[in-house]
Write an enzyme that holds these catalytic residues in place. Sequence first.
Site, short mmCIF file in Angstrom:
data_model
loop_
_atom_site.label_atom_id
_atom_site.label_comp_id
_atom_site.label_asym_id
_atom_site.label_seq_id
_atom_site.Cartn_x
_atom_site.Cartn_y
_atom_site.Cartn_z
N GLU A 177 0.84 -1.31 0.01
CA GLU A 177 0.36 0.00 -0.11
C GLU A 177 0.87 1.66 -0.39
O GLU A 177 0.99 2.00 1.17
CB GLU A 177 -0.72 -0.48 1.42
CG GLU A 177 -1.69 0.80 1.07
CD GLU A 177 -2.80 0.96 2.40
OE1 GLU A 177 -3.89 2.31 2.53
OE2 GLU A 177 -3.17 0.51 3.41
N LYS A 214 -2.86 -1.59 -2.39
CA LYS A 214 -4.26 -1.22 -2.32
C LYS A 214 -3.27 0.16 -2.76
O LYS A 214 -2.30 0.64 -1.88
CB LYS A 214 -4.37 -1.30 -0.88
CG LYS A 214 -5.25 -0.61 -0.41
CD LYS A 214 -5.61 -0.91 1.29
CE LYS A 214 -6.47 -0.04 2.05
NZ LYS A 214 -7.24 -0.65 3.13
#
Length: 297
Positions: A177, A214
């Site tokens: 992420e 993500k």
Amino acid sequence: MNTAEMTAKIAEGKGFIAALDQSGGSTPKALRGYGVEDSEWSGDDEMFAKIHEMRCRIVTSPSFTGDKVIGAILFERTMNGATADGTPIPTQLTNRGIVPFLKVDAGMHDTENGVQLMKDMPRLNEMCARAKELGVFGTKMRSVIHEANAEGIAANVRQQMDFGLRILENGLMPILEPEASLGSDTRAEAEEILLENALEQLDRLGDDQKVMFKLTIPSKANIYKPLVDHPKVLRVVALSGGYSREDAVRELAKNTGMIASFSRALLEELRAQMDDQEFDRTLSNAIDEIYNASIAG
């Protein structure tokens, strides 16, 4: 669910991943949003007990099932906790067809070269071992990109993959992420640089290895389609990043193959003062909206 079933659920399942992983620093704000004031708890233990009550209420709610929620990201304390009837939280999830993930990062350094890198994770192997013991499928770790600084973004994405490879060695699926800040004046350019570096870092994976990403819902729709289609990427999920749910679902729906992994946008209308019927009805409406945006592409 066994590992193969969980892999298939995340790769092919229709739905989204719920982010229930607020850590110590963000928990007071999450509780205030839920209608629990700071005066209602004292110290970390009471604070975490309050947020655990909220999370238990969510994961035991009738609408929170694998029909539309394919995965859930947990804070470590939540992973090690249980529902009121003593069911471990990861088991509660898998019993409902929801794949559990664990947040493993230990926070971030101050901004340098336009990015915030992650701090070291001395307990990473220990956390991964405990997660596997409890039937958790994967992990998630967050760093932030504030500016379109090529050197900083390269370091950010490289660090994500460095830890991702370690997590793969531990037998878990890493969600990388590198969040591009919605507040950045150079976000569109930063996302271009992020994509380029992400594609380069995927070359470090073995033929039988995959990761997940993500990412902030991009300013240019479908810019991350090369990652969505990449054979070494299991799934690309989107964070809401400060968007309201209305804005988040609208923007997400423009991106083919990208599904939600929302926290604030999922929880924003839930309140501790609601009775169980109102709570589940409100949660169900949020789930439906996020689900529909996730399958729109």
